[in-house]
Every structure is written in structure tokens, then in C-alpha cells.
Enzyme design. Structure first.
Site, PDB file in Angstrom:
ATOM      1  N   SER A  16       0.964  -1.074   0.166  1.00 46.03           N
ATOM      2  CA  SER A  16      -0.140  -0.068  -0.038  1.00 46.03           C
ATOM      3  C   SER A  16       0.833   1.349   0.046  1.00 46.03           C
ATOM      4  O   SER A  16       0.482   2.282  -0.546  1.00 46.03           O
ATOM      5  CB  SER A  16      -1.076   0.139   1.334  1.00 46.03           C
ATOM      6  OG  SER A  16      -1.725  -0.964   1.179  1.00 46.03           O
TER       7      SER A  16
ATOM      8  N   ASP B  35      -0.912   4.978   8.662  1.00 47.27           N
ATOM      9  CA  ASP B  35      -0.811   3.926   7.839  1.00 47.27           C
ATOM     10  C   ASP B  35      -0.331   4.310   6.459  1.00 47.27           C
ATOM     11  O   ASP B  35      -0.366   5.329   6.019  1.00 47.27           O
ATOM     12  CB  ASP B  35      -2.289   3.061   7.828  1.00 47.27           C
ATOM     13  CG  ASP B  35      -2.127   1.625   7.238  1.00 47.27           C
ATOM     14  OD1 ASP B  35      -0.779   1.229   7.348  1.00 47.27           O
ATOM     15  OD2 ASP B  35      -3.042   1.008   7.013  1.00 47.27           O
TER      16      ASP B  35
ATOM     17  N   ASP C  17      -8.832  -4.495   2.860  1.00 44.65           N
ATOM     18  CA  ASP C  17      -7.615  -5.029   2.956  1.00 44.65           C
ATOM     19  C   ASP C  17      -7.578  -6.148   4.041  1.00 44.65           C
ATOM     20  O   ASP C  17      -6.954  -6.937   3.701  1.00 44.65           O
ATOM     21  CB  ASP C  17      -6.533  -3.985   2.878  1.00 44.65           C
ATOM     22  CG  ASP C  17      -5.263  -4.589   2.967  1.00 44.65           C
ATOM     23  OD1 ASP C  17      -4.775  -5.326   1.850  1.00 44.65           O
ATOM     24  OD2 ASP C  17      -4.521  -4.315   3.706  1.00 44.65           O
TER      25      ASP C  17
END
Length: 610
Positions: free
Chosen positions: A333, A384, A506
Site C-alpha cells: 500500500s 498507515d 484489505d
């Protein structure tokens, strides 16, 4: 099939039995049968430890012993029933107090020689035997060259027999039948690919129903040994599913609970007007919706669960994004988010920097420079990878402290996510939160306060409980957050750029949990519906829906759109290299047709921002 004496005599049982079989049977690995188990490289233990409820061994009577072999030429001294099955059973059943098992012993020849040895050799297991009136944990069923029905009653109560027909038995003889096994070719010839047609299903079902009506369990032999055939047998309500692929069928059934999902109800979707869709005119607002880990299978599973409706599928301009990173075929990601945000394919784990570590400007930076309001909204940690790609510049995504520090130089107006503690570590006596307050940001910890706040610069840091999985009670956090931000920004003369992420699609892929994949994707799709509605009302808003990568290698094995039912199978607990779709709606949506690299999305959007 002709009526039999036994069916007539058991007429009282038929209604009860049919009622039971009409219910949905919950299949587990206890319904699996290890066919010709002794051919495995580790007989007994492979199937037993996998949880199989039925194990088969073929035997010959040789010099007063039961020897396990498919052909007599294969008989070997170290492969007796005692060594391969009886002794391991004694050991295991003594320790596994709840374990239930069927030992199916196939008599290859001469039942008169074999059966006395079965009675003698299995005596040490006598306390575990299960038979009518004695509910034990080990069922012994003899198959193959079994004695004629008239002789079956001469053997001990704990011995039952597997037969290939249901006609001609007296009630007493029928009690000795423990299983009915038919060759699958008796009803249909099938290679295990695709599905059985309605006529084939009807033929097989007639045979199954006849056995169930007679009060017995059924299995088929000579069936294809594939996922499609196992699925077909489950649909047909076959009681015992045989295989030579112990691990594969074991995993298939053990994962079934997590691999299936039925949506309790559907949600209504928004139907766009398409008035501004594809128009070549000014784009004032850009809404970039990223479904983390969302591939075509995830999208179609959600469409199925929502009974054939999806906001995403209302978008008519579609392309495909190639997701590889600079140093890997399969992106993470961090690199995927950086490609969208900054137009550069970078190394896996890198955020907002090129492969050499050089910082890159993001779409948020360019939007702010153009006078647009900006927002970074996620349902995960704000540090994140995906949210960080729009404000941070670090070569290692795990460096949360440094990523949190980078937020202090970002022009983004509204942030929303979790991971409050990442922003509380002091550097030179100040935390990132302290610095953000000095910059005029309102720091908010409560989601209701976030929704009510009149502030135009917000750092929203929710507790983890607020961003918990949708299936664990998160509520409408993401759609509500979207509407709050658009309401705050909608009257700004220069417009806005918003990145909003369905972060936990995810998570469901990584944990191979289909329910989480679908519930998170449904939540994300509701945001897409709100975005389409806003775009129609505004007329100058471009909506982009895509993913950074696919997660889980999801394959859809079965489904029912009318019932909202999906059965999927995951090939990995990691990302895959499969290209992901790009959906576009609004002015310049035609620009996003075709197949292109993920970083091209940045350049397409940047042109519209400039």
C-alpha cells in the site's frame, strides 16, 4: 426406483428424515472421507489430524492377519491394519475425548476369512464402538466384498455394512446397513468442471432422496476430485464427501465458515443522472475513493451480497490500473499509495519518496497550491501507508513516529483516522499534536465532535474502537465522515481534493475473511453512492474509484444473487499482482478509460488540478 419393503416399514421415519434434509446442512471436515487412505504417504495420521470424519482401508486376509493393500501384490509385512490403523486409533481415541470417526474397511476378497479377523483385531477398540443402542465414538463399516444380506445379521452389533442398493432387505437386515454408496456414473458422467445441469441434478437428487427417505447416509465413489465437484456434492446434500486430496478438501471445508457470507439485507443504491458524466469542462472538486485491497472479485462479491445492486457499477467509464511497484511485481500500500499521490512508482514500503528517497509532492500539495481545500479520510491509522502517502515522506512505512512528525508540514485541511499515540511522542519538547494546534488545527478525539465541529482545519484522531471493523459494530463512520467534509468544503470557490479510503477491505483479504471483505466493501460502496450524488448536485465534481492492489487472491466459487449469498476461496493472505479497476464519474471521466500504470492516475488528476 422401485419401492422396497424397508421404505414401506420405515414410512413413519420418512417425514422426519425429509424435514431434516430440507434444512441447510452445515458441512465441516467431519463430513470428509479419506478414500484409499493407505495410499497416502502418511496413512491415517494425515486424515485424522486434518479432522476427517471417515477413513478407508482396503484389506486382505493373509496368514491370519489383515494386511492393507489395494492389490494383493502390494502386501507388505509392515502394512497391516493393526500397524497402520488399529494401534494409532487406540492411541488417538484415548487422548481425543470428543473425536468421532468412521473406519471404512473394504474387503478385497473372501469375507469369510476377513470378518473373523476384523472381530479379533478390533477388539481392543471395543469400548469406543458406536452402534444402535451404544453411542460410542468409532463406527466400523465394512464395504467391498461384503456378505449377502441374509448373513449380515450373523455378525456383531458393532459391525455394519456399506451397500450399493436399497432393495430387498428385511427390517432386521436393514439395521445392519451403515452406509449406502453408489457410483456417481450411475446417474451422470461428469469431469468435475463447471456445474451439473438441471436434468443431471434431478437424476442424482432422486438417488440421494431415495437413500435419505430410507433413513440412511449416502456417499458416491468414482466422483471427480475437484473443488467444483466437492461443491456440487455439498449442494446435493451428500452425507460423505470422498477424496484422495486430504489437505485440499480439509482446508476447503475447514475454511468454509469464513469463506461464506449471506448479507442479512440489501441497501439501496444511488442512480446517477449522468448529466455531467464525461463532459469536457472545468473540474472544481476531485474525490479519490481508494478501496484498499479491492479487486474485481471483491467488487462482484459485494454486488452479489447486495442482491445485484452496487453504486460502483453505476459508473460507466472504466479502466484498469497496473499496480507493480518500482522494485517488486506485487506492490504494497505504501508504494501503491505513493503512485496515486505523487506520480512516481517507488519501492515497496516507501511513502511519499522516490526509489532514491527523495521527497515527492502529493496531489494534496498541488491542490492546496491551487487554492483548493483538502482532506485525508481513512478508517484505519492515520499513519498507515495510504493516508500517509498524501502527507509524509519516509522510506520505511513502519516508522510511525517519523510519519506522524511529517504531518506538521502538510497543507491538508482535514485529517481523520486513528492512532492517536503515534502523534504524542515529543521531539524537542513538542508533539506533532502540539505543533498542529499552533498551526491552527482543532484536534478532535470524539467522532460526534468531529461531525459537529465548525472548524475548517481539523486533526481527527479517533480511538481504535471508533474505527473497528464494520462487522464488529463500527456504524456509518465513513459515509458520515464523507458528508461532513463535503458539507464543510462545498461552498469554497476553488473547490476541494479529498482522498477517502475503504481501508479495511484489505484487512479482510489478509485474514481471508469473506464477511469482512464484503461488509467493508459495502460500507465503501455507500461512500461511492454519496460521492455520485454529490457530483450530480454539484456538476463540477470528478469521482474516481480504484484500489492500490488486490488482497487475498479471492476466487468466487459459488453465489446466489437473489439470496445475497457468496462463497469465496482465497489463494493467499497477501497482496497479488492482479490489475485493479478504475471507475470514473463526472467531468473528464473519459480520461480514465484504458489500461495504464497506477502512477498515471496522478498525472491525469494533476492536469485537472492545474
Amino acid at each position: 426406483m422401485k419401492s422396497t419393503k424397508i421404505i414401506a416399514l420405515l414410512a413413519v421415519m420418512v417425514t422426519i428424515n425429509l424435514s431434516v434434509n430440507a434444512q441447510i446442512k452445515v458441512y465441516t471436515v467431519a463430513d470428509a472421507h479419506s478414500h484409499n487412505d493407505y495410499k497416502n504417504n502418511i496413512p491415517f495420521y494425515r486424515a485424522y489430524e486434518k479432522g476427517f470424519g471417515s477413513i478407508e482401508a482396503d484389506v486382505y486376509a493373509v496368514n491370519g492377519k489383515l494386511m492393507v493393500a489395494h492389490d494383493k501384490a502390494e502386501v507388505a509385512e509392515n502394512r497391516s491394519l493393526k500397524i497402520l490403523y488399529t494401534d494409532p486409533l487406540i492411541e488417538k481415541l484415548a487422548h481425543d475425548q470428543q473425536r468421532q470417526l468412521r473406519l471404512l474397511i473394504e474387503i478385497k476378497e473372501d469375507y469369510k476369512a476377513v470378518l473373523p479377523l476384523v472381530i479379533s483385531e478390533l477388539k481392543p477398540l471395543e469400548s469406543y464402538f458406536s452402534y444402535p443402542g451404544h453411542p460410542g465414538r468409532l463406527s466400523i463399516v465394512l464395504t467391498g466384498a461384503v456378505p449377502p444380506a441374509a448373513e449380515m445379521v450373523n455378525y456383531p452389533e458393532w459391525i455394519s455394512f456399506d451397500v450399493d442398493h436399497i432393495d430387498g432387505f428385511t427390517p432386521e437386515q436393514w439395521k445392519k446397513v451403515g452406509l449406502v454408496s453408489f457410483p456417481f456414473s450411475k446417474y451422470v458422467h461428469w469431469n468435475g468442471k463447471g456445474v451439473l445441469n438441471s436434468e443431471e441434478v434431478a437424476r442424482v437428487s432422486a438417488g440421494i432422496d431415495s437413500v435419505h427417505a430410507a433413513g440412511k447416509m449416502i456417499r458416491f465413489y468414482e466422483t471427480p476430485d475437484t473443488k467444483s465437484s466437492w461443491l456440487a456434492l455439498i449442494r446435493l446434500k451428500v452425507d460423505v464427501i470422498g477424496t484422495d486430496k486430504v489437505e485440499e478438501l480439509g482446508d476447503f471445508l475447514n475454511k468454509k465458515e469464513k469463506d461464506e457470507y449471506v448479507a442479512p439485507q440489501s441497501y439501496a443504491i444511488y442512480h446517477p443522472t449522468y448529466k455531467s458524466d464525461g463532459a469536457v469542462k472545468k473540474v472544481k472538486n476531485i474525490i479519490l475513493c481508494i478501496g484498499d485491497g479491492m479487486g474485481l472479485s471483491q467488487i462482484y462479491a459485494t454486488y452479489t451480497a447486495n442482491r445485484g445492486q452496487l453504486n460502483i457499477f453505476q459508473m460507466q467509464n472504466i479502466g484498469f490500473s497496473i499496480t507493480n511497484s518500482a522494485d517488486a511485481y506485487i506492490t504494497d500500500s505504501a508504494a501503491g499509495g505513493t503512485a496515486f499521490a505523487s506520480g512516481q512508482k517507488t519501492n515497496d514500503r516507501a511513502i511519499g519518496v522516490d526509489p532514491s528517497g527523495k521527497p515527492l509532492k502529493s496531489l494534496a500539495d498541488y491542490s492546496a497550491k491551487a487554492g483548493k481545500k483538502t482532506a485525508d479520510i481513512v478508517v484505519c491509522e492515520l499513519t498507515d501507508a495510504t493516508p500517509a502517502a498524501f502527507y509524509a515522506h519516509q522510506s520505511e512505512r513502519s516508522n510511525a513516529t517519523a510519519i506522524a512528525r511529517d504531518i506538521t508540514s502538510s497543507p491538508v485541511d482535514i485529517f481523520l483516522g486513528s492512532a492517536y499515540t503515534d502523534f504524542t511522542e515529543k521531539v524537542n519538547g513538542e508533539t506533532p499534536i502540539d505543533i498542529m494546534k499552533k498551526r491552527g488545527y482543532t484536534v478532535i478525539r470524539n467522532f460526534d465532535d468531529f461531525l459537529k465541529s465548525p472548524a475548517t482545519k481539523i486533526l481527527g484522531l479517533m480511538d481504535d474502537s471508533v474505527t473497528r471493523p464494520k462487522m464488529n459494530g463500527r456504524g456509518d463512520y465513513l459515509p458520515l465522515a464523507f458528508n461532513k467534509v463535503t458539507h464543510t468544503f462545498k461552498n469554497d470557490p476553488k473547490g476541494f481534493f479529498m482522498m477517502i479510503e475503504g481501508s479495511q477491505i484489505d484487512h479482510g483479504g489478509h485474514s481471508n475473511n469473506l464477511k469482512q471483505v464484503i461488509t467493508e466493501n459495502s460500507d465503501f460502496d455507500k461512500v461511492v453512492g454519496e460521492a455520485l450524488k454529490f457530483a450530480d448536485e454539484d456538476g463540477e465534481t470528478l469521482v474516481i474509484v480504484t484500489a492500490d492492489h488486490e488482497t487475498g487472491g479471492l476466487t468466487l466459487l459459488d453465489g446466489n444473487i437473489a439470496k445475497g449469498y457468496v462463497w469465496g476461496d482465497f489463494s493467499t493472505n497477501d497482496h497479488t499482482g492482479t490489475p485493479v479497476p478504475v471507475f470514473a464519474y463526472g467531468p473528464h471521466s473519459l480520461d480514465f478509460r484504458g489500461v495504464y500504470n497506477n502512477n498515471e492516475i496522478f498525472y491525469k488528476l494533476l492536469q485537472l488540478i492545474k
